[in-house]
Scaffold this motif. Structure first.
Motif, PDB file in Angstrom:
ATOM      1  N   ALA A  32     -31.257   9.716   6.861  1.00 15.32           N
ATOM      2  CA  ALA A  32     -30.796  11.102   6.806  1.00 15.32           C
ATOM      3  C   ALA A  32     -29.276  11.178   6.784  1.00 15.32           C
ATOM      4  CB  ALA A  32     -31.351  11.893   7.992  1.00 15.32           C
ATOM      5  N   MET A  33     -28.594  10.303   7.524  1.00 14.60           N
ATOM      6  CA  MET A  33     -27.136  10.324   7.533  1.00 14.60           C
ATOM      7  C   MET A  33     -26.565   9.924   6.177  1.00 14.60           C
ATOM      8  SD  MET A  33     -25.996  11.494  10.328  1.00 14.60           S
ATOM      9  CE  MET A  33     -27.361  12.632  10.041  1.00 14.60           C
ATOM     10  N   VAL A  34     -27.130   8.898   5.565  1.00 16.30           N
ATOM     11  CA  VAL A  34     -26.661   8.489   4.240  1.00 16.30           C
ATOM     12  C   VAL A  34     -26.886   9.611   3.232  1.00 16.30           C
ATOM     13  CG1 VAL A  34     -27.004   6.842   2.366  1.00 16.30           C
ATOM     14  CG2 VAL A  34     -27.033   6.051   4.733  1.00 16.30           C
ATOM     15  N   GLY A  54     -26.127  20.580  -4.391  1.00 14.50           N
ATOM     16  CA  GLY A  54     -25.977  20.310  -2.962  1.00 14.50           C
ATOM     17  C   GLY A  54     -26.275  21.530  -2.111  1.00 14.50           C
ATOM     18  N   ASP A  55     -25.747  22.683  -2.500  1.00 13.42           N
ATOM     19  CA  ASP A  55     -26.026  23.908  -1.742  1.00 13.42           C
ATOM     20  C   ASP A  55     -27.507  24.281  -1.809  1.00 13.42           C
ATOM     21  OD1 ASP A  55     -23.372  24.153  -1.027  1.00 13.42           O
ATOM     22  OD2 ASP A  55     -22.865  25.410  -2.758  1.00 13.42           O
ATOM     23  N   PHE A 101     -29.622  19.566   7.715  1.00 13.30           N
ATOM     24  CA  PHE A 101     -28.809  19.973   8.863  1.00 13.30           C
ATOM     25  C   PHE A 101     -27.601  19.038   9.044  1.00 13.30           C
ATOM     26  CE2 PHE A 101     -32.818  22.056   9.879  1.00 13.30           C
ATOM     27  CZ  PHE A 101     -32.382  23.297  10.329  1.00 13.30           C
ATOM     28  N   GLY A 102     -27.767  17.759   8.728  1.00 13.63           N
ATOM     29  CA  GLY A 102     -26.642  16.841   8.828  1.00 13.63           C
ATOM     30  C   GLY A 102     -25.524  17.175   7.866  1.00 13.63           C
ATOM     31  N   SER A 103     -25.873  17.661   6.679  1.00 15.07           N
ATOM     32  CA  SER A 103     -24.850  18.074   5.729  1.00 15.07           C
ATOM     33  C   SER A 103     -24.027  19.232   6.272  1.00 15.07           C
ATOM     34  CB  SER A 103     -25.506  18.454   4.397  1.00 15.07           C
ATOM     35  OG  SER A 103     -24.538  18.906   3.474  1.00 15.07           O
ATOM     36  N   GLU A 104     -24.676  20.158   6.957  1.00 15.67           N
ATOM     37  CA  GLU A 104     -23.940  21.263   7.567  1.00 15.67           C
ATOM     38  C   GLU A 104     -22.983  20.753   8.640  1.00 15.67           C
ATOM     39  OE1 GLU A 104     -24.115  24.923   6.997  1.00 15.67           O
ATOM     40  OE2 GLU A 104     -24.569  23.818   5.166  1.00 15.67           O
TER      41      GLU A 104
END
Length: 286
Positions: A32-34, A54-55, A101-104
């Motif tokens: 998920a982080m990658v 992405g959005d 959520f990580g992207s946010e």
């Protein structure tokens, strides 16, 4: 059934379930982080199609319930000739939710990077990819340590989706259903699983706090060095030209006092600055 009786009968099941939960959590969080970093790079990309994708990715997977996403992965993919093991389905659903959520969180970390740093990098001729890799992303990751800890805990709790599919070995929530279908475990069965979740969350929170303190001290030390060098150049008069360049040793000490339960963070920085004729702006003008 008491806790001692429950543990004596199903203790090994709880241990296997805890290890299975840890395994799925680590795998899901790493992927998920990658994926979150990749989606965040798309969202700040100068290319509009990447920004839109992405959005859209974040808005879609952030607003789908986990159980609905698991049902889609388990039952919608087989008609498309894509059949995944149940454990993989749980990890896929967890990764899609966690990466959104990580992207946010990464976007909030990017907002902490000063605009002047990016402008300075552009003035040096650095490309967009190099600015992200060398300046923006490292600082965003350091600023997102505590939010990412919350995401790690959320990912661990999301692995409870595995209780809705026949996993082997089962995770902490699924093992409760296994026990209650064979004996009267009651609330005690949930209590033991809750202790496993709580202990893991407490350990990860303590580790993240130590990392956040170390990063904050590192930023503080960098600021002190920069401020001291700037102060010396702005307050020192024209130096006397010598055969051997003068050197000065700067010692900075930080001792922020915390509560009695925490250790004092102490750090000493010894900076040896050598002032030469070429690097001094005042001497260069002579």
């Amino acid at each position: 059934m008491s806790l001692s009786e429950l543990w004596s009968l199903y203790g090994q099941n709880y241990i296997d379930a805890l290890l299975a939960t840890w395994g799925m959590t680590l795998e899901s969080f790493a992927i998920a982080m990658v994926l979150a970093v990749a989606v965040t790079v798309m969202r700040v990309s100068p290319l509009k199609p990447l920004r839109v994708f992405g959005d859209l990715y974040v808005q879609v997977f952030r607003n789908i319930p986990g159980i609905a996403l698991l049902i889609i992965v388990v039952y919608a993919l087989p008609p498309l000739k894509v059949v995944l093991p149940y454990r993989t389905c749980v990890i896929v659903a967890t990764v899609l939710l966690g990466s959104a959520f990580g992207s946010e969180n990464f976007m909030s970390g990017i907002n902490t990077v000063g605009v002047g740093q990016v402008e300075a990098a552009r003035s040096l001729g650095m490309s967009f990819n190099r600015i992200l890799a060398k300046i923006v992303i490292p600082q965003a990751l350091r600023s997102s340590v505590l939010p990412m800890t919350n995401l790690f805990i959320a990912v661990m709790l999301t692995t409870a989706l595995g209780s809705q599919v026949p996993l082997k070995p089962q995770e902490l929530t699924g093992v409760v259903s296994y026990i209650n279908t064979r004996s009267l475990g009651g609330v005690a069965a949930f209590f033991i699983s809750a202790l496993g979740y709580l202990g893991t969350a407490a350990a990860s929170g303590a580790a993240a706090f130590c990392m956040a303190v170390s990063f904050s001290v590192e930023r503080l030390s960098s600021f002190a060095i920069t401020h001291s060098i700037k102060h010396q150049y702005t307050t020192t008069s024209v130096p006397t030209v010598m055969s051997t360049p003068p050197s000065s040793v700067l010692s900075v000490s930080f001792s922020p006092r915390k509560s009695a339960a925490r250790r004092n963070v102490r750090m000493r920085l010894n900076l040896s600055m050598v002032t030469t004729f070429a690097t001094c702006p005042t001497c260069s003008a002579l």
